[in-house]
Write a protein that holds these residues in place. Structure first.
Motif, PDB file in Angstrom:
ATOM      1  N   ILE A 132       0.806  -1.217   0.000  1.00  0.00           N
ATOM      2  CA  ILE A 132       0.000   0.000   0.000  1.00  0.00           C
ATOM      3  C   ILE A 132       0.843   1.273   0.000  1.00  0.00           C
ATOM      4  O   ILE A 132       0.359   2.363  -0.311  1.00  0.00           O
ATOM      5  N   GLU A 133       2.121   1.152   0.314  1.00  0.00           N
ATOM      6  CA  GLU A 133       2.951   2.325   0.569  1.00  0.00           C
ATOM      7  C   GLU A 133       2.936   3.376  -0.553  1.00  0.00           C
ATOM      8  O   GLU A 133       2.831   4.581  -0.262  1.00  0.00           O
ATOM      9  N   PRO A 134       3.030   2.996  -1.842  1.00  0.00           N
ATOM     10  CA  PRO A 134       3.003   4.033  -2.883  1.00  0.00           C
ATOM     11  C   PRO A 134       1.694   4.826  -2.908  1.00  0.00           C
ATOM     12  O   PRO A 134       1.671   5.967  -3.379  1.00  0.00           O
ATOM     13  N   LEU A 135       0.600   4.227  -2.420  1.00  0.00           N
ATOM     14  CA  LEU A 135      -0.688   4.904  -2.408  1.00  0.00           C
ATOM     15  C   LEU A 135      -0.900   5.703  -1.130  1.00  0.00           C
ATOM     16  O   LEU A 135      -1.411   6.826  -1.165  1.00  0.00           O
ATOM     17  N   SER A 136      -0.523   5.130   0.008  1.00  0.00           N
ATOM     18  CA  SER A 136      -0.828   5.755   1.298  1.00  0.00           C
ATOM     19  C   SER A 136       0.242   6.723   1.759  1.00  0.00           C
ATOM     20  O   SER A 136      -0.019   7.620   2.555  1.00  0.00           O
ATOM     21  N   GLY A 137       1.477   6.548   1.293  1.00  0.00           N
ATOM     22  CA  GLY A 137       2.568   7.399   1.741  1.00  0.00           C
ATOM     23  C   GLY A 137       3.142   6.945   3.069  1.00  0.00           C
ATOM     24  O   GLY A 137       2.699   5.961   3.665  1.00  0.00           O
ATOM     25  N   ASP A 138       4.154   7.680   3.532  1.00  0.00           N
ATOM     26  CA  ASP A 138       4.824   7.339   4.783  1.00  0.00           C
ATOM     27  C   ASP A 138       3.937   7.643   5.987  1.00  0.00           C
ATOM     28  O   ASP A 138       3.237   8.660   6.009  1.00  0.00           O
ATOM     29  N   VAL A 139       4.012   6.763   6.983  1.00  0.00           N
ATOM     30  CA  VAL A 139       3.294   6.943   8.245  1.00  0.00           C
ATOM     31  C   VAL A 139       4.218   6.466   9.363  1.00  0.00           C
ATOM     32  O   VAL A 139       4.999   5.535   9.171  1.00  0.00           O
ATOM     33  N   ILE A 140       4.120   7.121  10.519  1.00  0.00           N
ATOM     34  CA  ILE A 140       4.823   6.634  11.703  1.00  0.00           C
ATOM     35  C   ILE A 140       3.883   6.625  12.904  1.00  0.00           C
ATOM     36  O   ILE A 140       2.851   7.311  12.905  1.00  0.00           O
ATOM     37  N   GLY A 141       4.244   5.822  13.902  1.00  0.00           N
ATOM     38  CA  GLY A 141       3.652   5.896  15.218  1.00  0.00           C
ATOM     39  C   GLY A 141       4.684   6.448  16.186  1.00  0.00           C
ATOM     40  O   GLY A 141       5.753   6.914  15.780  1.00  0.00           O
ATOM     41  N   PHE A 142       4.376   6.370  17.483  1.00  0.00           N
ATOM     42  CA  PHE A 142       5.267   6.949  18.482  1.00  0.00           C
ATOM     43  C   PHE A 142       5.217   6.141  19.775  1.00  0.00           C
ATOM     44  O   PHE A 142       4.143   5.674  20.179  1.00  0.00           O
ATOM     45  N   VAL A 143       6.366   6.004  20.430  1.00  0.00           N
ATOM     46  CA  VAL A 143       6.429   5.555  21.815  1.00  0.00           C
ATOM     47  C   VAL A 143       6.932   6.723  22.643  1.00  0.00           C
ATOM     48  O   VAL A 143       7.967   7.324  22.335  1.00  0.00           O
ATOM     49  N   VAL A 144       6.192   7.039  23.701  1.00  0.00           N
ATOM     50  CA  VAL A 144       6.552   8.125  24.611  1.00  0.00           C
ATOM     51  C   VAL A 144       7.047   7.508  25.912  1.00  0.00           C
ATOM     52  O   VAL A 144       6.296   6.799  26.589  1.00  0.00           O
TER      53      VAL A 144
END
Length: 257
Positions: A132-144
């Motif tokens: 899906i990456e070429p369609l959705s683009g980059d995404v990240i999550g986070f740990v705090v």
């Protein structure tokens, strides 16, 4: 130390931890239709709190910038007033200004005048099935993670489904509070772009000591599952005591089970 979370709507939540105030994916626009390049999204519920009622924010944790259900026009205006904005490297280039880009597993640090600090680690996310990456683009999550020994770490999944990247987060971090972006979002085809009930259960299993606090379950027509679906699933599989559903606009104090 206890952690307070206030659900504002969709993926937007205020997280208060050790005196720091963090906001996830800011969305404050009114209900209505929003045209993206390849699909039209319909927002069905407005925010529980307006942007000007949020108060000062130490950092915005923006999983990605290209979809209006994670960053809308009001959210873009809000970014200008946040002390710091952390997002993907590609998103930082698009947004410019004081926005900081993080690659998965890289870190940023927040410090207060008393010497307390938070370490924010960017985590992998995949906004749908493999490919899906070429369609959705980059995404990240986070740990705090806090410098205080008595404050548990918090994992914010961002828009992702369950995949080996999420499993790796669980292997690397012991988190007492997990915010999965659920709702089984579906726009382009018969596949989900965010966690469904199965994915959320897998996440709960991967973080056995965590309270599961889902966001991104209500407010948009393309969400195919809601918090009640999660409640039924968690109860049926014996995970019910670990699920905490948030009432929009109400600060909820959480402690790890």
């Amino acid at each position: 130390m206890p952690i307070s979370i206030t659900l504002i709507g969709g993926p937007t939540a205020l997280i208060e931890i050790d005196g720091f105030r963090l906001l996830t994916d800011p969305t404050f626009d009114a209900p209505g239709a929003y045209q993206l390049p390849h699909v039209k999204l319909e927002k069905t519920i407005g925010p529980a709190l307006e942007a000007d009622a949020i108060g000062p924010i130490d950092a915005v944790l923006l999983s990605h910038d290209q979809h209006s259900d994670n960053l809308d026009n009001s959210g873009r205006d809000f970014l200008k007033h946040a002390n710091r904005v952390l997002t993907t490297q590609a998103g930082a280039k698009r947004l410019g200004g004081h926005v900081e880009g993080l690659a998965p597993w890289s870190t940023a640090h927040l410090k207060d005048r008393d010497g307390n600090s938070l370490t924010i680690t960017a985590t992998p996310a995949r906004h749908g099935p493999a490919g899906i990456e070429p369609l959705s683009g980059d995404v990240i999550g986070f740990v705090v993670s806090s410098s205080r020994k008595d404050t548990t770490s918090v994992y914010i999944s961002g828009d992702t489904t369950w995949f080996d990247g999420v499993a790796e987060v669980a292997r690397r971090f012991k988190c007492g509070v997990v915010l999965p972006f659920a709702g089984a979002a579906q726009t382009r085809g018969p596949f989900h772009l965010t966690m469904d009930t199965n994915d959320t259960i897998e996440t709960a299993r991967a973080f056995p000591d965590a309270m599961i606090v889902p966001v991104h379950t209500e407010g948009w027509a393309h969400f195919r599952q809601n918090s009640e679906d999660l409640r039924k699933t968690f109860d049926a599989l014996g995970f019910g005591t670990r699920l905490r559903l948030l009432e929009p606009g109400v600060p909820t104090v959480l402690q790890a089970p």
